[in-house]
Design a protein around this motif. Structure first.
Motif, PDB file in Angstrom:
ATOM      1  N   PRO A  36       0.811  -1.225   0.000  1.00 50.12           N
ATOM      2  CA  PRO A  36       0.000   0.000   0.000  1.00 50.12           C
ATOM      3  C   PRO A  36       0.843   1.273   0.000  1.00 50.12           C
ATOM      4  O   PRO A  36       0.315   2.362  -0.220  1.00 50.12           O
ATOM      5  N   ASN A  37       2.137   1.154   0.252  1.00 48.68           N
ATOM      6  CA  ASN A  37       3.018   2.318   0.256  1.00 48.68           C
ATOM      7  C   ASN A  37       3.598   2.622  -1.113  1.00 48.68           C
ATOM      8  O   ASN A  37       4.314   3.606  -1.268  1.00 48.68           O
ATOM      9  N   LEU A  38       3.303   1.799  -2.083  1.00 52.39           N
ATOM     10  CA  LEU A  38       3.784   2.027  -3.444  1.00 52.39           C
ATOM     11  C   LEU A  38       2.829   3.008  -4.133  1.00 52.39           C
ATOM     12  O   LEU A  38       1.626   2.823  -4.104  1.00 52.39           O
ATOM     13  N   TYR A  39       3.389   4.062  -4.698  1.00 59.50           N
ATOM     14  CA  TYR A  39       2.553   5.044  -5.376  1.00 59.50           C
ATOM     15  C   TYR A  39       2.998   5.186  -6.827  1.00 59.50           C
ATOM     16  O   TYR A  39       4.100   4.801  -7.193  1.00 59.50           O
ATOM     17  N   CYS A  53       8.095   4.868  -3.308  1.00 59.67           N
ATOM     18  CA  CYS A  53       7.643   4.400  -1.994  1.00 59.67           C
ATOM     19  C   CYS A  53       7.229   5.600  -1.143  1.00 59.67           C
ATOM     20  O   CYS A  53       8.031   6.512  -0.926  1.00 59.67           O
ATOM     21  N   LEU A  54       5.984   5.595  -0.669  1.00 58.68           N
ATOM     22  CA  LEU A  54       5.486   6.680   0.182  1.00 58.68           C
ATOM     23  C   LEU A  54       6.278   6.807   1.472  1.00 58.68           C
ATOM     24  O   LEU A  54       6.439   7.900   2.000  1.00 58.68           O
ATOM     25  N   GLN A  55       6.756   5.692   2.000  1.00 60.44           N
ATOM     26  CA  GLN A  55       7.480   5.699   3.274  1.00 60.44           C
ATOM     27  C   GLN A  55       8.961   6.033   3.115  1.00 60.44           C
ATOM     28  O   GLN A  55       9.677   6.141   4.093  1.00 60.44           O
ATOM     29  N   GLY A  56       9.416   6.150   1.884  1.00 60.49           N
ATOM     30  CA  GLY A  56      10.821   6.496   1.651  1.00 60.49           C
ATOM     31  C   GLY A  56      11.787   5.356   1.918  1.00 60.49           C
ATOM     32  O   GLY A  56      12.968   5.595   2.144  1.00 60.49           O
ATOM     33  N   VAL A  57      11.294   4.109   1.925  1.00 62.90           N
ATOM     34  CA  VAL A  57      12.188   2.969   2.112  1.00 62.90           C
ATOM     35  C   VAL A  57      13.226   2.962   0.985  1.00 62.90           C
ATOM     36  O   VAL A  57      14.395   2.722   1.209  1.00 62.90           O
TER      37      VAL A  57
END
Length: 133
Positions: A36-39, A53-57
């Motif tokens: 779900p963090n993939l945009y 990645c929304l979370q910046g991983v």
């Protein structure tokens, strides 16, 4: 900014010996897991679609068309270096610059680097008898 960047880099790289290790992630694993963090967004100037990645991983913004073309090959797209501590859902791996080499300078001096990073929010702290109870 320098201090914060240095701490994040140290969490995902090990330079204690000549092996030189980095934590990496394959964006294809994020797509396969439907993270779900993939945009994705469409860039109006280039008329291309990019994902990240929304979370910046990982901080790379990847051209979706080039990614899809690479994934159709035998080698696939490959991996990108982690930019921060991985999340529990991230299937990261360790990439070594030198797999095996004779000599003490290539002997791994940080085997805990292969474990989940201590600084990650989902980390499981190892029980070490050298610590006080």
């Amino acid at each position: 900014m320098g201090r914060r960047t240095a701490r994040r880099a140290e969490a995902n790289e090990c330079r204690r010996c000549a092996r030189i290790c980095d934590r990496v992630i394959a964006p294809a694993s994020c797509v396969a897991a439907q993270c779900p963090n993939l945009y994705a967004y469409d860039d109006p100037l280039s008329e291309r679609r990019y994902m990240g990645c929304l979370q910046g991983v990982f901080t790379a913004e990847i051209d979706v068309q080039l990614f899809a073309e690479a994934e159709r090959t035998r080698a696939g797209y490959g991996t990108v270096r982690l930019a921060r501590e991985p999340l529990a859902r991230c299937s990261f791996s360790i990439e070594q610059a030198v797999e095996r080499q004779a000599g003490d300078e290539f002997r791994c001096v940080n085997p805990r680097f292969f474990d989940w990073p201590d600084s990650a929010g989902d980390a499981i702290r190892a029980f070490d008898l050298r610590d006080a109870l």
